[in-house]
Every structure is written in C-alpha cells, then in structure tokens.
Motif scaffolding. Structure first.
Motif, PDB file in Angstrom:
ATOM      1  N   GLN A 178       0.803  -1.216   0.000  1.00  0.00           N
ATOM      2  CA  GLN A 178       0.000   0.000   0.000  1.00  0.00           C
ATOM      3  C   GLN A 178       0.842   1.276   0.000  1.00  0.00           C
ATOM      4  O   GLN A 178       0.307   2.362   0.038  1.00  0.00           O
TER       5      GLN A 178
ATOM      6  N   HIS B 287      -4.929   0.863  -5.581  1.00  0.00           N
ATOM      7  CA  HIS B 287      -5.172   1.112  -4.159  1.00  0.00           C
ATOM      8  C   HIS B 287      -6.068   2.312  -3.926  1.00  0.00           C
ATOM      9  O   HIS B 287      -6.731   2.413  -2.898  1.00  0.00           O
TER      10      HIS B 287
ATOM     11  N   SER C 253     -10.292   0.603  -3.101  1.00  0.00           N
ATOM     12  CA  SER C 253      -9.554   0.175  -4.279  1.00  0.00           C
ATOM     13  C   SER C 253     -10.475   0.122  -5.487  1.00  0.00           C
ATOM     14  O   SER C 253     -11.703   0.226  -5.364  1.00  0.00           O
TER      15      SER C 253
END
Length: 375
Positions: A244, A296, A326
C-alpha cells in the motif's frame, strides 16, 4: 486400433485391449508386457498423479511404491528417470540424509514451511535441486540466505514467501549465484530484491513470474522492470503486486524503448495506477488475452489506463469495479479476430462516494457504457 488399459481382476494387475472390435479381447498378464509398454503405463500413472496433485499424493511420492513392486519394475523406471520425471520429494518430516543414501542421485524437490535440519541438509545439494517451495517467517530468512547464494543449475521452479515480517528481507545480487538459466517459474512474496531487473535478464526460459507484496518500488521502477522483462520471450503469465506504499512517478521519455513479450497471455497488477501506466507504455504484448489491475486508490483517470491498454492486445471489453479503498479493472476480448475499434465499458460502483465520470466525447473509441450502482 487397439489400446491397452490396466485392469485388476482377482487382485492381479492385467492389461486389456480396448477400442473397436476389442470387447471380447482377453486380458494379458502385465508381466508379459514388453518394457516399452510398461514404461507407457508408468507414464500414464505420472500424468494422472500430476492432474490430481491437489487431491492426491504427488507423483514424487507415488513412484516410490511402484519401484517396490518387483525388480523388473524398478529396472524399467530407473532406466528412464527423465521421461518419468523421477524426483526425490523433501518435506519437513523427510529424513533427507537417509533418503539420499538409499536412492539414486535423482533431482531433488523441496516443499516446506520451515528451515529445519532436514531442509537445510537437502539445500546443501544445490547441484541436484530442481524445485524449491518455501513459506517462511522473516526470522528464518537469514539462515536461508547462507545457502541460496550458490548456483542451482537444475532449478526450474523457485517459490519463496515470507509472512509476519517487520521489515521485508532483502535478496542480494548473489541470489542463486546471480543467474538461473533453467528457471521456468519464479514467485517471490514479501521480499525486497533491488537487483531483480538484472537477475531477470538471465532467466530466458521463464514462463511464469509472480512478484507479490513488493516494497521496493524505487529500485524496480517501470523503466527498470521493462528492461528486466525484455529478455523473457517465453513469459506467458505475469503477476506484479505492490504493497500500500506510494510510488515514485518518473516522467517517461518521449519515445521509450518497448520490451516485446511475444508469449504473454495473462497480466495481473496490483498497486498504483501511475506505475501501471508507465509500465504499459514500455511493453508490447501482441498475444495478451487478459489484463487485470487493482488500484489502491479509488480516484484516478481511467482514460489513461484504457488508452495505454489498447496498445497491448485486441481488447473490446473493460469491467471496472469501484470499491471503498480500491478499484478493480479487467480487460478482455471476445472470441474472434482483432484489432477492435470500439470498447464496451461496464462500471460497478460499490463505493457511492467514489468519483466516477464517463464521457463519450473524450473517448471516441467507446461504443457503449453501462453503469451499475450498488447500495
């Protein structure tokens, strides 16, 4: 043409002819069959074991039983170790040193979730290992690092993943001796590999590449990744997944060198959309059949991704799902010939607050747009 199939009658393994006009053919004692027919039967058993690998014991375990039936069977199998794919299968509970003393010097396959003494003993035979699958805690990686710096000349499959890590273990430039010319399948998960592009240049036979939970975005930029992929002319499946963390955006040159991946049919990506955009303009994939991307963030310019993807394969459909944290976008094509001049786009929004804006005016190639809203 008559075929032979194995049958068991009265507890005895026999061979019976099958096919046209063979309904009443008598059974033949398997001991009367020539060696080449026995070899075909053993190979049939190998193929059946490979097909049912997940629901049955694998072939490396099964052939042990066959060679113990009689001396002739053992002779036939040991005379064709390559065609029968005879491996020594090492797991956590295998007494490796005893096994290596008993069996001929067949290639070694390792599958383990820890680095006990048995696995370390097997890893010492780096010149005989053909497959490695390890799922380790990060605390065990330092022990592994001491034995994976040597060349593994027979290695065709390497799968290494770490879990519950505080800091991703780092693979050095001497990993596998710096090259793996026989490698066909590579999966690295939860690791940092700064010299990955240089390593890939030596893997000319690689057909399956998975880089999961990567954290070294700065080291493996889109430009460096495309350079590493440029030698993988046999690659059919590519899966790149970043964590992430953010990405470093580097403005691409006006005319970047494109890496040709002529065999690639499936590409999966998870990470920042900027990274994928920069990578897509650097690779050429004429046979790509499926492109799946997970971003993301749920706010991005989908037009950029679609415009780049249209140079990769004959896509005529894009399915987009907006989620809370996402976005999933999957490109595919209908059966038939391309290239296609239009694109059907289906959008599914599971996150009502996401910013999804579609306009035919800005996408002249878009043939239809369908939106599905979920509450």
């Amino acid at each position: 043409m008559a075929l032979l199939r194995p049958v068991i009658r009265d507890g005895v393994l026999n061979a019976q002819a099958t096919g046209r006009n063979c309904e009443n053919s008598p059974c033949v004692a398997i001991g009367a069959l020539p060696d080449e027919i026995l070899l075909k039967i053993f190979d049939f058993c190998r193929l059946a074991a490979v097909k049912s690998y997940e629901c049955s014991r694998p072939w490396p375990k099964m052939w042990h039983k066959l060679v113990h039936v009689c001396q002739r069977w053992r002779y036939v199998m040991f005379s064709s170790p390559l065609s029968l794919d005879l491996h020594l299968y090492c797991t956590d509970g295998t007494s490796v040193r005893e096994m290596l003393d008993v069996w001929p010097p067949f290639p070694i396959e390792i599958n383990s979730s820890n680095l006990g003494d048995n696995i370390m003993a097997a890893l010492e035979h780096h010149d005989r290992i053909c497959q490695i699958t390890l799922h380790l805690a990060d605390s065990e990686y330092e022990r592994l690092a001491t034995v994976v710096q040597k060349p593994f000349p027979l290695l065709t499959t390497f799968r290494l993943s770490t879990y519950f890590y505080r800091h991703a273990p780092v693979l050095s430039d001497t990993f596998l001796g710096g090259s793996a010319p026989q490698l066909r399948s590579l999966c690295l998960e939860g690791l940092t590999f700064p010299t990955l592009p240089q390593f890939l240049l030596s893997c000319n036979d690689l057909s399956d590449l998975e880089l999961l939970r990567m954290s070294d975005i700065a080291c493996n930029s889109p430009e460096a990744m495309a350079t590493g992929l440029s030698s993988l002319t046999r690659l059919t499946h590519l899966n790149i997944q970043f964590g992430q963390s953010g990405t470093i955006r580097r403005p691409p040159p006006l005319a970047p060198t494109r890496a040709l991946l002529p065999a690639l049919t499936q590409f999966e990506f998870c990470g920042a959309n900027e990274y994928l955009e920069d990578l897509l303009i650097r690779i050429d994939t004429p046979r790509l059949e499926d492109l799946t991307a997970i971003f993301h963030q749920n706010v991005f310019d989908i037009r950029q991704v679609i415009s780049h993807s249209r140079t990769l394969g004959p896509f005529d459909r894009a399915d987009v799902t907006f989620m809370l944290y996402s976005v999933v976008i999957q490109f595919s094509h209908s059966e038939g010939t391309g290239p296609y001049k239009t694109l059907d786009l289906a959008v599914m929004d599971d996150a009502p607050e996401s910013q999804c804006s579609l306009s035919h005016a800005t996408w002249p190639f878009l043939s239809s747009t369908t939106q599905f809203w979920r509450t």
